[in-house]
Design an enzyme around this catalytic site. Sequence first.
Site, short mmCIF file in Angstrom:
data_model
loop_
_atom_site.label_atom_id
_atom_site.label_comp_id
_atom_site.label_asym_id
_atom_site.label_seq_id
_atom_site.Cartn_x
_atom_site.Cartn_y
_atom_site.Cartn_z
N HIS A 25 0.80 -1.24 0.00
CA HIS A 25 0.00 0.00 0.00
C HIS A 25 0.83 1.29 0.00
O HIS A 25 0.55 2.23 0.75
CB HIS A 25 -0.96 0.02 1.21
CG HIS A 25 -2.04 -1.03 1.15
ND1 HIS A 25 -2.54 -1.54 -0.03
CD2 HIS A 25 -2.74 -1.66 2.14
CE1 HIS A 25 -3.50 -2.41 0.24
NE2 HIS A 25 -3.63 -2.53 1.53
N GLU A 62 -11.59 -3.54 -2.97
CA GLU A 62 -10.62 -2.57 -3.49
C GLU A 62 -10.43 -2.78 -4.99
O GLU A 62 -9.83 -3.77 -5.40
CB GLU A 62 -9.29 -2.75 -2.76
CG GLU A 62 -9.40 -2.62 -1.25
CD GLU A 62 -8.28 -3.38 -0.53
OE1 GLU A 62 -7.11 -3.01 -0.65
OE2 GLU A 62 -8.59 -4.37 0.16
N HIS A 105 -9.75 2.18 0.37
CA HIS A 105 -9.70 1.08 1.31
C HIS A 105 -10.80 1.14 2.39
O HIS A 105 -10.54 0.86 3.56
CB HIS A 105 -8.31 1.04 1.96
CG HIS A 105 -7.84 -0.32 2.36
ND1 HIS A 105 -8.51 -1.11 3.28
CD2 HIS A 105 -6.76 -1.05 1.98
CE1 HIS A 105 -7.85 -2.25 3.44
NE2 HIS A 105 -6.79 -2.24 2.65
#
Length: 395
Positions: A149, A360, A223
């Site tokens: 991420h 996502e 997210h």
Amino acid sequence: MMRIAKPSIFYCVLLLVFTTIGCKQNKKENQSEMETAKTESEQNPIEETIFGEMPDGTKVKKFTLKNEAGMEVDVITYGGIITRWTAPDKQGNYEDIVLGFDSLEQYLDGSPYFGALIGRYGNRIANGKFSLDGETYTLATNDGDNHLHGGEKGFDKVVWNGVAKNTDKGANVELTYTSQDGEEGYPGKLDVKVTYTLTADNALDIQYEAVTDKPTVVNLTQHSYFNLSGQLSKQILDHEIYLNADAYLPVDGGLIPTGEFREVAGTPFDFKEPKLIGKEIEADNEQLDLGKGYDHCWVLNEGEEDFGLAASAYHPNTGRLLEVYTNEPGIQFYSGNFLDGTLPAQTGGTYVKRSGFCLETQHYPDSPNQADFPSVRLNPGETYSSRTMFKLSTK
Ligand code: GLA
């Protein structure tokens, strides 16, 4: 004549006075009409407040987007995080449907990416390394041996610039951020713009854009952890998930795709027909063991439309239905397996294991190292453009 003239002058003056008053009154009426019109065009005023302050004193703003139906979405400039999102159940009761915190401090203390914008790269890059035009780039390994991420300080941990406005599509907030060349190890100065628009029909339309000054890789996502029951500390196993995908990407022990595209048919990964999350999550399956539940990328079927229905989630008790539309090739369905009951929930209790799920939309994990995956390369002169819409209704 004078006697006659006098009253007529008197009446004329009277008439003039009345006309003037009348005109003034008309003006007033017009003015109040204008005021109403103004109120109408701004009938969903976007509230802007200060959510908190960063350790360096930077103020973090909170925007509350509203629509006519009564839906509200709170977005903060720290991480572009959606901290609250209310949606009606089948009785019309509005409740928060996303996991989050009440204060900035809690987000700063450590959040598992609750509601955040993710960049520059959504999900994992194996060993924190990739090559571009013969040059190898080293990124932070912030998830075991891998990069996750965007690194130590991804787009979820920076303060974005936020501007809110009412548009004909609904109230929106435009978030911009410039990621400097070399930030978190990525090449190129990247200018990013993410626009959240709340539409009249209870959809949050998210548009992502980015430009670079050097070839680089980009994969942005959102997210949010959803719990459509409105009881945010309860498990989400009673939600039905639909995924428009015939295949998914199996992973290795570090949750890096092996490169195989595996058919979902006949496995717990088959969500081609809506199925309860809890139905097979505990099945004896190597991939479920590796993910500690669902934590995989599904390969979305290519439809006729460029922007098709990728997934949905339905909570039978409340009747809430969430539909996800995207032009991305993949969707990471994560069943909140790493939540462990240590974080306090906004609605009381704690965020226990599997109290939220994420959908996502993105390019596949580790794409920079997998030649068979769709490219995530962005060149100078091109514009990265990605769109995802989360639409809520009841049935
Ligand atoms: C993603 C990953 C998960 C986990 C969460 C955040 O969905 O795929 O493995 O890292 O983010 O906790």
